[in-house]
Design an enzyme around this catalytic site. Structure first.
Site, short mmCIF file in Angstrom:
data_model
loop_
_atom_site.label_atom_id
_atom_site.label_comp_id
_atom_site.label_asym_id
_atom_site.label_seq_id
_atom_site.Cartn_x
_atom_site.Cartn_y
_atom_site.Cartn_z
N ARG A 71 1.74 -2.18 2.83
CA ARG A 71 0.50 -2.15 3.60
C ARG A 71 0.68 -2.70 5.02
NH1 ARG A 71 -4.29 -2.43 1.26
NH2 ARG A 71 -3.35 -3.23 -0.65
N TYR A 129 -10.78 0.86 -5.27
CA TYR A 129 -10.68 -0.61 -5.12
C TYR A 129 -11.93 -1.23 -4.49
CZ TYR A 129 -5.72 0.75 -5.34
OH TYR A 129 -4.52 1.30 -5.68
N CYS A 149 -17.72 16.31 -6.25
CA CYS A 149 -18.77 16.28 -7.26
C CYS A 149 -18.64 15.06 -8.15
CB CYS A 149 -18.71 17.55 -8.10
SG CYS A 149 -18.76 19.01 -7.08
#
Ligand SMILES: *Cc1c(COP(=O)(O)O)cnc(C)c1O
Length: 445
Positions: free
Chosen positions: A282, A322, A372
Protein backbone atom coordinates in the site's frame (compact mmCIF):
# COMPACT_ATOMS: atom_id res chain seq x y z
CA UNK A 1 -13.32 21.67 0.34
CA UNK A 2 -9.66 20.96 0.06
CA UNK A 3 -8.87 19.95 -3.53
CA UNK A 4 -6.09 17.46 -2.97
CA UNK A 5 -5.10 16.64 -6.53
CA UNK A 6 -4.62 20.32 -7.19
CA UNK A 7 -2.49 20.85 -4.09
CA UNK A 8 -0.24 17.97 -5.17
CA UNK A 9 -0.25 18.97 -8.84
CA UNK A 10 -1.32 15.40 -9.47
CA UNK A 11 -2.31 15.84 -13.13
CA UNK A 12 0.79 17.80 -14.08
CA UNK A 13 -1.13 20.18 -16.33
CA UNK A 14 -3.51 17.59 -17.75
CA UNK A 15 -7.25 18.04 -17.31
CA UNK A 16 -8.93 15.02 -15.66
CA UNK A 17 -12.11 15.62 -17.69
CA UNK A 18 -10.12 15.46 -20.90
CA UNK A 19 -8.42 12.26 -19.76
CA UNK A 20 -11.84 10.66 -19.32
CA UNK A 21 -12.90 11.90 -22.75
CA UNK A 22 -9.80 10.41 -24.35
CA UNK A 23 -9.49 7.11 -22.47
CA UNK A 24 -13.05 6.48 -21.29
CA UNK A 25 -14.72 6.52 -17.89
CA UNK A 26 -13.91 5.06 -15.42
CA UNK A 27 -10.13 5.41 -15.66
CA UNK A 28 -7.19 4.74 -13.35
CA UNK A 29 -4.64 7.57 -13.56
CA UNK A 30 -1.14 7.07 -12.10
CA UNK A 31 1.54 9.66 -11.37
CA UNK A 32 5.13 8.48 -11.88
CA UNK A 33 6.71 11.19 -9.74
CA UNK A 34 4.66 10.23 -6.68
CA UNK A 35 5.35 6.51 -7.22
CA UNK A 36 9.11 7.13 -7.31
CA UNK A 37 8.94 9.34 -4.21
CA UNK A 38 7.19 6.61 -2.22
CA UNK A 39 9.72 3.99 -3.33
CA UNK A 40 12.55 6.25 -2.15
CA UNK A 41 10.85 6.95 1.20
CA UNK A 42 11.04 3.26 2.02
CA UNK A 43 14.45 2.54 0.45
CA UNK A 44 15.80 5.29 2.75
CA UNK A 45 13.93 4.03 5.81
CA UNK A 46 17.03 2.45 7.34
CA UNK A 47 20.74 3.18 7.17
CA UNK A 48 21.62 -0.44 7.97
CA UNK A 49 23.86 -1.54 5.06
CA UNK A 50 22.02 -4.76 4.27
CA UNK A 51 18.50 -3.36 4.23
CA UNK A 52 16.18 -4.53 1.45
CA UNK A 53 12.65 -3.66 0.38
CA UNK A 54 10.31 -6.22 -1.17
CA UNK A 55 7.30 -4.70 -2.89
CA UNK A 56 4.13 -6.77 -2.40
CA UNK A 57 3.15 -7.37 -6.03
CA UNK A 58 -0.44 -8.27 -5.17
CA UNK A 59 -1.10 -4.61 -4.34
CA UNK A 60 -0.80 -3.51 -7.97
CA UNK A 61 0.83 -5.59 -10.68
CA UNK A 62 0.70 -3.31 -13.71
CA UNK A 63 3.95 -4.03 -15.59
CA UNK A 64 4.77 -0.37 -16.23
CA UNK A 65 4.55 0.36 -12.51
CA UNK A 66 6.56 -2.77 -11.64
CA UNK A 67 9.33 -1.61 -13.99
CA UNK A 68 9.54 1.75 -12.24
CA UNK A 69 9.54 0.06 -8.84
CA UNK A 70 12.44 -2.17 -9.97
CA UNK A 71 14.35 0.84 -11.29
CA UNK A 72 14.06 2.33 -7.80
CA UNK A 73 15.83 -0.69 -6.35
CA UNK A 74 12.99 -2.66 -4.79
CA UNK A 75 12.68 -6.44 -4.94
CA UNK A 76 9.39 -8.38 -4.74
CA UNK A 77 7.13 -10.25 -2.38
CA UNK A 78 5.23 -12.76 -4.51
CA UNK A 79 2.02 -14.45 -3.38
CA UNK A 80 1.22 -16.63 -6.40
CA UNK A 81 2.67 -18.21 -9.51
CA UNK A 82 0.84 -15.67 -11.66
CA UNK A 83 2.46 -12.78 -9.82
CA UNK A 84 5.87 -14.32 -10.48
CA UNK A 85 5.07 -14.47 -14.19
CA UNK A 86 4.10 -10.78 -14.08
CA UNK A 87 7.24 -9.83 -12.10
CA UNK A 88 9.46 -11.69 -14.60
CA UNK A 89 7.72 -9.91 -17.47
CA UNK A 90 8.54 -6.60 -15.78
CA UNK A 91 12.22 -7.56 -15.57
CA UNK A 92 12.58 -8.84 -12.01
CA UNK A 93 14.99 -11.77 -11.63
CA UNK A 94 14.09 -14.86 -9.61
CA UNK A 95 16.71 -13.85 -7.03
CA UNK A 96 14.69 -10.67 -6.50
CA UNK A 97 11.63 -12.65 -5.44
CA UNK A 98 10.49 -14.00 -2.12
CA UNK A 99 7.45 -16.22 -2.50
CA UNK A 100 5.24 -15.94 0.57
CA UNK A 101 2.76 -18.73 0.08
CA UNK A 102 -0.22 -19.83 2.07
CA UNK A 103 -2.38 -22.89 1.48
CA UNK A 104 -0.96 -23.73 -1.96
CA UNK A 105 -0.50 -27.10 -3.67
CA UNK A 106 2.71 -29.06 -4.25
CA UNK A 107 2.80 -27.88 -7.87
CA UNK A 108 2.94 -24.21 -6.96
CA UNK A 109 5.58 -24.91 -4.29
CA UNK A 110 7.63 -26.78 -6.90
CA UNK A 111 7.27 -23.93 -9.40
CA UNK A 112 8.41 -21.41 -6.81
CA UNK A 113 11.35 -23.57 -5.71
CA UNK A 114 12.52 -24.26 -9.25
CA UNK A 115 11.97 -20.92 -10.88
CA UNK A 116 15.60 -20.07 -10.28
CA UNK A 117 17.16 -23.51 -10.52
CA UNK A 118 19.20 -25.00 -13.34
CA UNK A 119 16.26 -26.90 -14.85
CA UNK A 120 14.21 -23.78 -15.32
CA UNK A 121 14.48 -21.38 -18.23
CA UNK A 122 15.70 -18.68 -15.88
CA UNK A 123 19.44 -19.44 -15.29
CA UNK A 124 20.65 -20.44 -11.86
CA UNK A 125 19.52 -17.52 -9.79
CA UNK A 126 17.31 -18.60 -7.01
CA UNK A 127 14.01 -17.35 -5.75
CA UNK A 128 13.20 -18.22 -2.16
CA UNK A 129 10.02 -19.72 -0.77
CA UNK A 130 8.38 -19.04 2.56
CA UNK A 131 5.66 -21.32 3.93
CA UNK A 132 3.58 -20.84 7.01
CA UNK A 133 2.36 -24.18 8.35
CA UNK A 134 3.85 -27.54 9.34
CA UNK A 135 1.82 -29.21 6.62
CA UNK A 136 3.14 -26.85 3.89
CA UNK A 137 6.65 -27.30 5.30
CA UNK A 138 6.33 -31.05 4.87
CA UNK A 139 5.08 -30.62 1.27
CA UNK A 140 7.89 -28.18 0.50
CA UNK A 141 10.38 -30.68 1.97
CA UNK A 142 9.08 -33.35 -0.39
CA UNK A 143 9.20 -31.17 -3.53
CA UNK A 144 12.48 -29.40 -2.72
CA UNK A 145 14.58 -31.51 -0.30
CA UNK A 146 17.81 -29.78 0.69
CA UNK A 147 16.39 -26.37 -0.32
CA UNK A 148 17.06 -22.98 1.24
CA UNK A 149 13.78 -21.77 2.67
CA UNK A 150 11.99 -19.14 4.73
CA UNK A 151 9.31 -19.72 7.34
CA UNK A 152 6.55 -17.28 8.22
CA UNK A 153 5.93 -17.01 11.93
CA UNK A 154 3.10 -15.51 13.89
CA UNK A 155 4.85 -13.66 16.69
CA UNK A 156 1.52 -12.93 18.38
CA UNK A 157 1.31 -9.31 17.22
CA UNK A 158 -1.56 -8.36 14.90
CA UNK A 159 -3.49 -5.31 13.71
CA UNK A 160 -4.99 -3.53 10.71
CA UNK A 161 -7.67 -1.16 9.43
CA UNK A 162 -10.33 -3.89 9.25
CA UNK A 163 -10.67 -7.39 10.69
CA UNK A 164 -10.22 -8.77 7.15
CA UNK A 165 -6.64 -7.49 6.96
CA UNK A 166 -5.33 -8.48 10.39
CA UNK A 167 -2.75 -11.13 9.55
CA UNK A 168 -0.98 -11.76 12.86
CA UNK A 169 -2.03 -12.55 16.41
CA UNK A 170 -4.26 -15.16 17.92
CA UNK A 171 -6.49 -17.11 15.57
CA UNK A 172 -5.54 -15.66 12.15
CA UNK A 173 -4.84 -18.04 9.28
CA UNK A 174 -1.25 -16.89 8.79
CA UNK A 175 2.07 -17.94 10.21
CA UNK A 176 3.39 -20.72 12.40
CA UNK A 177 2.85 -20.23 16.13
CA UNK A 178 6.16 -20.26 18.06
CA UNK A 179 5.05 -23.25 20.16
CA UNK A 180 5.60 -25.44 17.07
CA UNK A 181 9.30 -24.61 16.77
CA UNK A 182 10.39 -28.11 17.98
CA UNK A 183 8.32 -29.77 15.21
CA UNK A 184 9.64 -27.20 12.71
CA UNK A 185 13.21 -28.14 13.58
CA UNK A 186 12.40 -31.81 13.22
CA UNK A 187 10.96 -31.30 9.72
CA UNK A 188 13.94 -29.15 8.70
CA UNK A 189 16.24 -32.06 9.67
CA UNK A 190 14.05 -34.67 8.02
CA UNK A 191 14.22 -32.96 4.61
CA UNK A 192 17.68 -31.40 5.07
CA UNK A 193 16.11 -27.95 4.55
CA UNK A 194 18.22 -24.88 5.34
CA UNK A 195 16.24 -22.24 7.15
CA UNK A 196 17.85 -19.04 5.86
CA UNK A 197 15.12 -16.61 6.74
CA UNK A 198 12.04 -15.93 8.81
CA UNK A 199 9.28 -13.48 8.04
CA UNK A 200 6.04 -12.11 9.38
CA UNK A 201 3.33 -9.69 8.32
CA UNK A 202 1.40 -8.18 11.19
CA UNK A 203 -1.43 -6.62 9.17
CA UNK A 204 -2.29 -3.87 6.76
CA UNK A 205 -2.50 -0.14 7.50
CA UNK A 206 -0.88 -0.27 10.92
CA UNK A 207 0.62 2.35 13.24
CA UNK A 208 4.38 2.68 13.56
CA UNK A 209 4.24 1.58 17.20
CA UNK A 210 2.53 -1.70 16.36
CA UNK A 211 4.98 -2.32 13.52
CA UNK A 212 7.89 -1.82 15.89
CA UNK A 213 6.31 -4.14 18.45
CA UNK A 214 6.11 -6.76 15.72
CA UNK A 215 9.77 -6.23 14.85
CA UNK A 216 10.79 -6.74 18.47
CA UNK A 217 8.71 -9.89 18.76
CA UNK A 218 10.09 -11.52 15.62
CA UNK A 219 13.66 -10.59 16.58
CA UNK A 220 13.17 -12.37 19.92
CA UNK A 221 11.95 -15.39 18.02
CA UNK A 222 14.87 -15.24 15.58
CA UNK A 223 17.33 -15.98 18.39
CA UNK A 224 16.04 -19.55 18.43
CA UNK A 225 17.59 -20.17 15.01
CA UNK A 226 21.32 -20.09 14.40
CA UNK A 227 21.93 -19.72 10.69
CA UNK A 228 19.55 -17.06 9.52
CA UNK A 229 20.63 -14.75 6.71
CA UNK A 230 17.37 -12.79 6.41
CA UNK A 231 14.67 -11.45 8.67
CA UNK A 232 11.64 -9.96 6.96
CA UNK A 233 9.30 -7.81 9.04
CA UNK A 234 6.41 -7.52 6.59
CA UNK A 235 4.51 -4.53 5.24
CA UNK A 236 1.45 -2.64 6.42
CA UNK A 237 2.70 0.97 6.58
CA UNK A 238 -0.18 3.44 6.72
CA UNK A 239 -0.96 6.03 4.10
CA UNK A 240 -2.99 9.20 4.77
CA UNK A 241 -6.44 8.50 3.31
CA UNK A 242 -7.92 11.67 4.89
CA UNK A 243 -5.89 14.37 3.15
CA UNK A 244 -8.94 16.61 2.68
CA UNK A 245 -9.03 16.85 6.46
CA UNK A 246 -5.34 17.65 6.58
CA UNK A 247 -4.00 14.20 7.47
CA UNK A 248 -0.27 13.95 6.75
CA UNK A 249 2.09 11.02 6.17
CA UNK A 250 3.36 8.73 8.93
CA UNK A 251 6.67 9.68 10.49
CA UNK A 252 8.96 7.25 8.68
CA UNK A 253 12.02 9.07 9.93
CA UNK A 254 11.10 8.30 13.55
CA UNK A 255 10.27 4.69 12.71
CA UNK A 256 13.53 4.36 10.77
CA UNK A 257 15.60 5.61 13.70
CA UNK A 258 14.10 2.99 16.01
CA UNK A 259 14.53 0.29 13.37
CA UNK A 260 18.18 1.21 12.91
CA UNK A 261 18.82 0.86 16.63
CA UNK A 262 17.23 -2.59 16.69
CA UNK A 263 18.92 -3.76 13.46
CA UNK A 264 22.47 -2.78 14.45
CA UNK A 265 22.00 -4.13 17.95
CA UNK A 266 20.58 -7.47 16.81
CA UNK A 267 23.25 -7.98 14.12
CA UNK A 268 26.01 -7.35 16.65
CA UNK A 269 24.65 -9.89 19.13
CA UNK A 270 23.68 -12.50 16.54
CA UNK A 271 27.27 -12.61 15.36
CA UNK A 272 26.36 -12.71 11.69
CA UNK A 273 25.61 -10.15 9.01
CA UNK A 274 21.93 -10.44 8.38
CA UNK A 275 19.80 -8.80 5.72
CA UNK A 276 16.75 -7.06 7.17
CA UNK A 277 13.75 -6.64 4.90
CA UNK A 278 10.43 -4.84 4.86
CA UNK A 279 7.56 -5.62 2.53
CA UNK A 280 5.28 -2.68 1.79
CA UNK A 281 2.49 -2.75 -0.77
CA UNK A 282 0.00 0.00 0.00
CA UNK A 283 2.61 2.59 1.00
CA UNK A 284 4.35 2.28 -2.38
CA UNK A 285 1.37 2.53 -4.73
CA UNK A 286 -1.75 3.85 -2.95
CA UNK A 287 -1.08 7.56 -3.33
CA UNK A 288 0.18 7.56 -6.90
CA UNK A 289 -3.29 6.88 -8.34
CA UNK A 290 -6.64 8.59 -8.74
CA UNK A 291 -9.61 6.65 -10.07
CA UNK A 292 -11.78 8.85 -12.27
CA UNK A 293 -15.48 8.18 -12.82
CA UNK A 294 -18.62 10.01 -13.92
CA UNK A 295 -21.86 10.95 -12.17
CA UNK A 296 -24.75 9.69 -14.31
CA UNK A 297 -27.80 9.97 -12.07
CA UNK A 298 -29.05 11.79 -9.00
CA UNK A 299 -32.02 10.81 -6.87
CA UNK A 300 -33.62 11.07 -3.46
CA UNK A 301 -34.84 7.95 -1.74
CA UNK A 302 -36.57 8.59 1.56
CA UNK A 303 -34.16 10.71 3.52
CA UNK A 304 -31.16 9.74 1.44
CA UNK A 305 -29.61 11.31 -1.60
CA UNK A 306 -27.85 9.13 -4.14
CA UNK A 307 -25.41 9.84 -6.94
CA UNK A 308 -25.21 6.97 -9.40
CA UNK A 309 -21.79 6.62 -11.03
CA UNK A 310 -19.81 4.21 -13.18
CA UNK A 311 -17.62 3.41 -10.15
CA UNK A 312 -19.12 0.07 -9.21
CA UNK A 313 -17.35 -2.41 -6.99
CA UNK A 314 -16.16 -4.28 -10.06
CA UNK A 315 -13.93 -1.24 -10.62
CA UNK A 316 -13.02 -0.43 -7.00
CA UNK A 317 -13.77 -2.82 -4.15
CA UNK A 318 -12.22 -1.26 -1.08
CA UNK A 319 -15.27 0.66 0.20
CA UNK A 320 -17.52 -2.38 -0.24
CA UNK A 321 -15.11 -4.99 1.13
CA UNK A 322 -13.39 -3.01 3.91
CA UNK A 323 -15.70 -0.04 4.51
CA UNK A 324 -12.67 1.96 3.41
CA UNK A 325 -12.74 5.74 3.22
CA UNK A 326 -11.39 7.48 0.12
CA UNK A 327 -11.42 11.25 -0.31
CA UNK A 328 -13.22 12.47 -3.42
CA UNK A 329 -12.31 15.46 -5.59
CA UNK A 330 -14.91 16.86 -8.00
CA UNK A 331 -14.07 18.08 -11.50
CA UNK A 332 -16.79 20.08 -13.21
CA UNK A 333 -16.87 21.64 -16.61
CA UNK A 334 -16.45 25.38 -15.82
CA UNK A 335 -18.93 26.25 -18.58
CA UNK A 336 -21.63 24.27 -16.76
CA UNK A 337 -20.88 25.39 -13.25
CA UNK A 338 -22.36 28.31 -11.45
CA UNK A 339 -19.58 30.39 -10.03
CA UNK A 340 -16.23 29.12 -11.15
CA UNK A 341 -16.58 25.37 -11.29
CA UNK A 342 -13.32 23.53 -11.46
CA UNK A 343 -10.32 24.93 -13.24
CA UNK A 344 -7.43 22.62 -13.67
CA UNK A 345 -4.43 22.84 -11.41
CA UNK A 346 -2.09 24.93 -13.48
CA UNK A 347 -4.64 27.66 -14.14
CA UNK A 348 -4.93 28.45 -10.46
CA UNK A 349 -2.47 30.37 -8.40
CA UNK A 350 -1.50 28.92 -5.04
CA UNK A 351 -3.79 31.30 -3.16
CA UNK A 352 -6.76 30.10 -5.21
CA UNK A 353 -6.05 26.50 -4.59
CA UNK A 354 -8.20 25.76 -1.56
CA UNK A 355 -11.68 26.53 -0.34
CA UNK A 356 -13.33 28.39 -3.15
CA UNK A 357 -13.70 25.91 -5.99
CA UNK A 358 -17.25 24.97 -5.07
CA UNK A 359 -18.99 27.61 -3.03
CA UNK A 360 -22.27 27.22 -1.22
CA UNK A 361 -23.54 24.70 1.29
CA UNK A 362 -22.45 21.09 1.41
CA UNK A 363 -24.88 18.20 1.52
CA UNK A 364 -24.71 14.57 2.58
CA UNK A 365 -24.82 12.16 -0.31
CA UNK A 366 -24.27 8.46 -1.00
CA UNK A 367 -22.07 7.78 -3.99
CA UNK A 368 -22.89 4.42 -5.48
CA UNK A 369 -21.88 2.34 -8.50
CA UNK A 370 -23.84 0.81 -11.34
CA UNK A 371 -23.82 -2.76 -10.10
CA UNK A 372 -26.90 -4.76 -9.11
CA UNK A 373 -25.99 -4.95 -5.41
CA UNK A 374 -27.00 -2.82 -2.44
CA UNK A 375 -23.47 -3.09 -1.08
CA UNK A 376 -22.14 -1.33 -4.16
CA UNK A 377 -20.97 2.03 -2.88
CA UNK A 378 -17.99 4.36 -2.97
CA UNK A 379 -18.93 6.70 -0.13
CA UNK A 380 -21.75 6.81 2.44
CA UNK A 381 -23.23 10.01 3.84
CA UNK A 382 -20.35 12.02 2.46
CA UNK A 383 -20.43 15.82 2.85
CA UNK A 384 -19.90 17.23 -0.62
CA UNK A 385 -20.99 20.25 -2.60
CA UNK A 386 -24.20 19.39 -4.51
CA UNK A 387 -23.26 17.10 -7.39
CA UNK A 388 -24.55 17.36 -10.96
CA UNK A 389 -24.92 14.86 -13.75
CA UNK A 390 -21.77 14.88 -15.81
CA UNK A 391 -19.44 15.73 -12.92
CA UNK A 392 -16.22 13.76 -13.03
CA UNK A 393 -15.19 12.38 -9.63
CA UNK A 394 -11.66 11.57 -8.55
CA UNK A 395 -11.36 8.77 -6.00
CA UNK A 396 -8.07 9.55 -4.31
CA UNK A 397 -5.30 7.20 -3.19
CA UNK A 398 -6.72 4.39 -5.32
CA UNK A 399 -3.48 2.74 -6.45
CA UNK A 400 -3.32 -0.02 -3.83
CA UNK A 401 -5.84 -2.87 -4.05
CA UNK A 402 -7.69 -0.89 -6.71
CA UNK A 403 -7.17 -2.31 -10.18
CA UNK A 404 -5.64 -5.47 -8.71
CA UNK A 405 -9.02 -6.32 -7.15
CA UNK A 406 -11.13 -5.20 -10.10
CA UNK A 407 -13.25 -7.82 -11.83
CA UNK A 408 -15.79 -8.18 -14.61
CA UNK A 409 -18.96 -8.63 -12.53
CA UNK A 410 -22.12 -7.72 -14.52
CA UNK A 411 -19.93 -8.18 -17.62
CA UNK A 412 -18.55 -4.75 -17.16
CA UNK A 413 -15.19 -4.13 -18.76
CA UNK A 414 -12.36 -3.30 -16.38
CA UNK A 415 -11.13 0.27 -16.99
CA UNK A 416 -8.01 1.47 -18.76
CA UNK A 417 -4.94 2.66 -16.84
CA UNK A 418 -2.80 5.64 -17.82
CA UNK A 419 0.48 6.92 -16.42
CA UNK A 420 1.48 10.59 -16.19
CA UNK A 421 5.23 10.62 -16.66
CA UNK A 422 7.59 12.94 -14.81
CA UNK A 423 7.43 15.42 -17.68
CA UNK A 424 3.63 15.40 -17.72
CA UNK A 425 3.10 13.14 -20.72
CA UNK A 426 0.14 10.75 -20.51
CA UNK A 427 0.71 7.16 -21.63
CA UNK A 428 -1.81 4.30 -21.82
CA UNK A 429 -0.39 1.44 -19.71
CA UNK A 430 -3.33 -0.93 -19.93
CA UNK A 431 -6.22 -0.76 -22.33
CA UNK A 432 -9.82 -1.20 -21.23
CA UNK A 433 -11.15 -4.77 -21.51
CA UNK A 434 -13.12 -5.40 -24.67
CA UNK A 435 -16.23 -7.55 -24.73
CA UNK A 436 -14.34 -9.87 -27.09
CA UNK A 437 -11.62 -10.28 -24.39
CA UNK A 438 -14.33 -11.14 -21.92
CA UNK A 439 -15.88 -13.86 -24.08
CA UNK A 440 -12.60 -15.27 -25.36
CA UNK A 441 -12.06 -17.98 -22.72
CA UNK A 442 -15.51 -19.52 -23.06
CA UNK A 443 -15.85 -22.68 -25.12
CA UNK A 444 -18.12 -25.58 -25.86
CA UNK A 445 -21.04 -23.76 -27.40
C1 LIG B 1 -0.36 -7.97 1.52
C2 LIG B 1 0.96 -8.26 2.09
C3 LIG B 1 1.90 -7.25 2.23
C4 LIG B 1 1.63 -5.80 1.91
O1 LIG B 1 0.76 -5.22 2.81
P1 LIG B 1 0.47 -3.63 2.76
O2 LIG B 1 -0.47 -3.40 3.88
O3 LIG B 1 -0.14 -3.35 1.44
O4 LIG B 1 1.77 -2.95 2.94
C5 LIG B 1 3.14 -7.59 2.72
N1 LIG B 1 3.43 -8.88 3.05
C6 LIG B 1 2.54 -9.87 2.92
C7 LIG B 1 2.93 -11.25 3.29
C8 LIG B 1 1.27 -9.60 2.45
O5 LIG B 1 0.40 -10.59 2.35
Amino acid sequence: MNNVTQNFNFYHGNDPRELVQTFGSPLYVYNERILRERCRDIINLSTYPKFAVNYAVKTNSNLSLLKIIREEGLRTDISSEGEAVAALAAGFLPEEMLFILNGVGAEELAFASKIGSAESQYDTLSATVSVDSLSQLETLGRVNPGGRIFLRFNSGIGGGHHEKVVTGGDGTKFGIMPEYIPQVKELLRKYDLKLIGINQHVGSYIEGELYLEGVEAILRLARQFENLEYIDFGGGFMVPYHKQNGEGPIDLRAIGKRLDAMFFDFAKNYGKELTFMVEPGRYIVAECAVLLGTVHSLKNCGTKKYAGTDLGFSVFKRPTVYDAHHDIDIYRDPARGEGRGHLHADELSASDSKQDIFCGPMEKINIVGNQCETGDFIARDRELPPLREGDVLGILDAGAYGYSMACQYNHRARPAEVLISQDGEVRLIRRRDTYEDMLANMQGL
